[in-house]
Each structure stands twice: as structure tokens, then as C-alpha cells.
Motif scaffolding. Structure first.
Motif, short mmCIF file in Angstrom:
data_model
loop_
_atom_site.label_atom_id
_atom_site.label_comp_id
_atom_site.label_asym_id
_atom_site.label_seq_id
_atom_site.Cartn_x
_atom_site.Cartn_y
_atom_site.Cartn_z
N ALA A 21 0.83 -1.21 0.00
CA ALA A 21 0.00 0.00 0.00
C ALA A 21 0.87 1.25 0.00
O ALA A 21 0.60 2.21 -0.73
CB ALA A 21 -0.94 -0.01 1.20
N ARG A 22 1.94 1.25 0.80
CA ARG A 22 2.84 2.41 0.84
C ARG A 22 3.52 2.61 -0.50
O ARG A 22 3.58 3.72 -1.03
CB ARG A 22 3.90 2.24 1.94
CG ARG A 22 4.91 3.40 1.94
CD ARG A 22 6.02 3.21 2.95
NE ARG A 22 6.73 1.96 2.84
CZ ARG A 22 7.68 1.69 1.94
NH1 ARG A 22 8.03 2.59 1.04
NH2 ARG A 22 8.29 0.52 1.93
N LEU A 23 4.03 1.53 -1.08
CA LEU A 23 4.71 1.63 -2.38
C LEU A 23 3.77 2.12 -3.47
O LEU A 23 4.15 2.93 -4.33
CB LEU A 23 5.32 0.28 -2.76
CG LEU A 23 6.50 -0.18 -1.91
CD1 LEU A 23 6.88 -1.61 -2.25
CD2 LEU A 23 7.68 0.77 -2.08
N TRP A 24 2.53 1.64 -3.45
CA TRP A 24 1.53 2.08 -4.44
C TRP A 24 1.28 3.57 -4.30
O TRP A 24 1.29 4.31 -5.28
CB TRP A 24 0.23 1.29 -4.27
CG TRP A 24 -0.82 1.70 -5.25
CD1 TRP A 24 -1.00 1.23 -6.51
CD2 TRP A 24 -1.83 2.70 -5.05
NE1 TRP A 24 -2.05 1.87 -7.12
CE2 TRP A 24 -2.58 2.78 -6.24
CE3 TRP A 24 -2.16 3.53 -3.99
CZ2 TRP A 24 -3.65 3.65 -6.39
CZ3 TRP A 24 -3.23 4.41 -4.15
CH2 TRP A 24 -3.96 4.46 -5.33
N LEU A 25 1.05 4.02 -3.06
CA LEU A 25 0.79 5.43 -2.82
C LEU A 25 1.98 6.29 -3.24
O LEU A 25 1.81 7.34 -3.89
CB LEU A 25 0.45 5.67 -1.35
CG LEU A 25 0.07 7.09 -0.97
CD1 LEU A 25 -1.19 7.54 -1.69
CD2 LEU A 25 -0.12 7.19 0.54
N GLU A 26 3.18 5.86 -2.92
CA GLU A 26 4.37 6.61 -3.31
C GLU A 26 4.50 6.68 -4.84
O GLU A 26 4.84 7.73 -5.38
CB GLU A 26 5.62 5.98 -2.70
CG GLU A 26 5.73 6.20 -1.20
CD GLU A 26 6.95 5.56 -0.57
OE1 GLU A 26 7.31 5.99 0.53
OE2 GLU A 26 7.54 4.64 -1.17
N LYS B 234 2.11 6.52 -7.09
CA LYS B 234 1.02 7.30 -7.70
C LYS B 234 1.12 8.80 -7.40
O LYS B 234 0.65 9.61 -8.19
CB LYS B 234 -0.34 6.79 -7.23
CG LYS B 234 -0.65 5.37 -7.65
CD LYS B 234 -0.67 5.25 -9.15
CE LYS B 234 -1.00 3.84 -9.58
NZ LYS B 234 -0.76 3.59 -10.97
N THR B 235 1.71 9.16 -6.25
CA THR B 235 1.72 10.56 -5.84
C THR B 235 3.09 11.23 -5.96
O THR B 235 3.16 12.45 -5.98
CB THR B 235 1.26 10.71 -4.38
OG1 THR B 235 2.21 10.05 -3.53
CG2 THR B 235 -0.12 10.13 -4.17
N GLY B 236 4.15 10.44 -6.01
CA GLY B 236 5.50 11.01 -6.00
C GLY B 236 5.95 11.40 -4.60
O GLY B 236 7.04 11.91 -4.42
N LEU B 237 5.09 11.17 -3.61
CA LEU B 237 5.45 11.47 -2.22
C LEU B 237 6.31 10.34 -1.66
O LEU B 237 6.09 9.18 -1.99
CB LEU B 237 4.20 11.59 -1.35
CG LEU B 237 3.33 12.81 -1.55
CD1 LEU B 237 2.03 12.65 -0.78
CD2 LEU B 237 4.06 14.05 -1.11
N SER B 238 7.25 10.70 -0.83
CA SER B 238 8.00 9.70 -0.09
C SER B 238 7.37 9.65 1.30
O SER B 238 7.54 10.55 2.11
CB SER B 238 9.47 10.08 -0.02
OG SER B 238 10.21 9.06 0.58
#
Length: 91
Positions: A44-49, A51-55
Motif C-alpha cells: 500500500a505504501r509503495l503504491w501510494l508513493e 502514484k503521488t510522488g510522495l515519499s
């Protein structure tokens, strides 16, 4: 073309397996699904990162830019954020 490498050796997810089990109402004594829950947290963290470019967690990156990566004013766009520190090396 910008090349981005993660160079930190360890990443700690922002949610622990124990915290997720508590949130889900899953019995803490039952450890049969702990590995799966941990994998799902990381996924989930990797997917969010991605898709958003956020670390979401603190990491060390190495970014290599070509001169052609600069915009018309000579600035480079960093491929991740937030950035708390950067070091310029090379020519």
C-alpha cells in the motif's frame, strides 16, 4: 534522462502489523497472517508513493540528471518530495 535510485538500506513502514491488526479488530494473539499483513502494508505504501510522488517514509535517494533534463530556465525538477536536504556532487 533522470535516474533515481533508493540508496538507504532500511525503510520502516509508517504502520506496524500490530497497529493494523488493532485497527482491523484482528486478534493480536493470532500471528498466522502477520507476514501477509506486513506485505500488504508495504504494498500500500509503495503504491501510494508511486502514484503521488510522495515519499511516505524517510529514504535516501541518489538522483542523476543530464543537462538536457533542465527546464528552459536551467532548473531541474526533483522526482520525489518532500525533500529535506540535497547535496550536489560532480561537475
Amino acid at each position: 534522462m533522470t535516474e533515481l535510485l533508493i540508496t538507504s538500506s532500511s525503510v520502516t513502514d509508517p504502520v506496524t502489523t500490530s497497529e493494523m491488526k488493532t485497527y482491523l479488530g484482528y486478534p493480536s494473539a493470532d500471528t498466522s497472517q502477520d507476514a501477509l499483513i506486513a506485505e500488504m502494508i508495504t504494498a500500500a505504501r509503495l503504491w501510494l508513493e508511486s502514484k503521488t510522488g510522495l515519499s511516505i517514509v524517510s529514504k535516501t535517494y541518489t538522483a542523476q540528471f543530464e543537462k538536457s533534463d533542465a527546464d528552459s530556465d536551467g532548473w531541474y525538477t526533483l522526482p520525489v518530495y518532500p525533500v529535506t536536504e540535497f547535496i550536489v556532487t560532480g561537475k
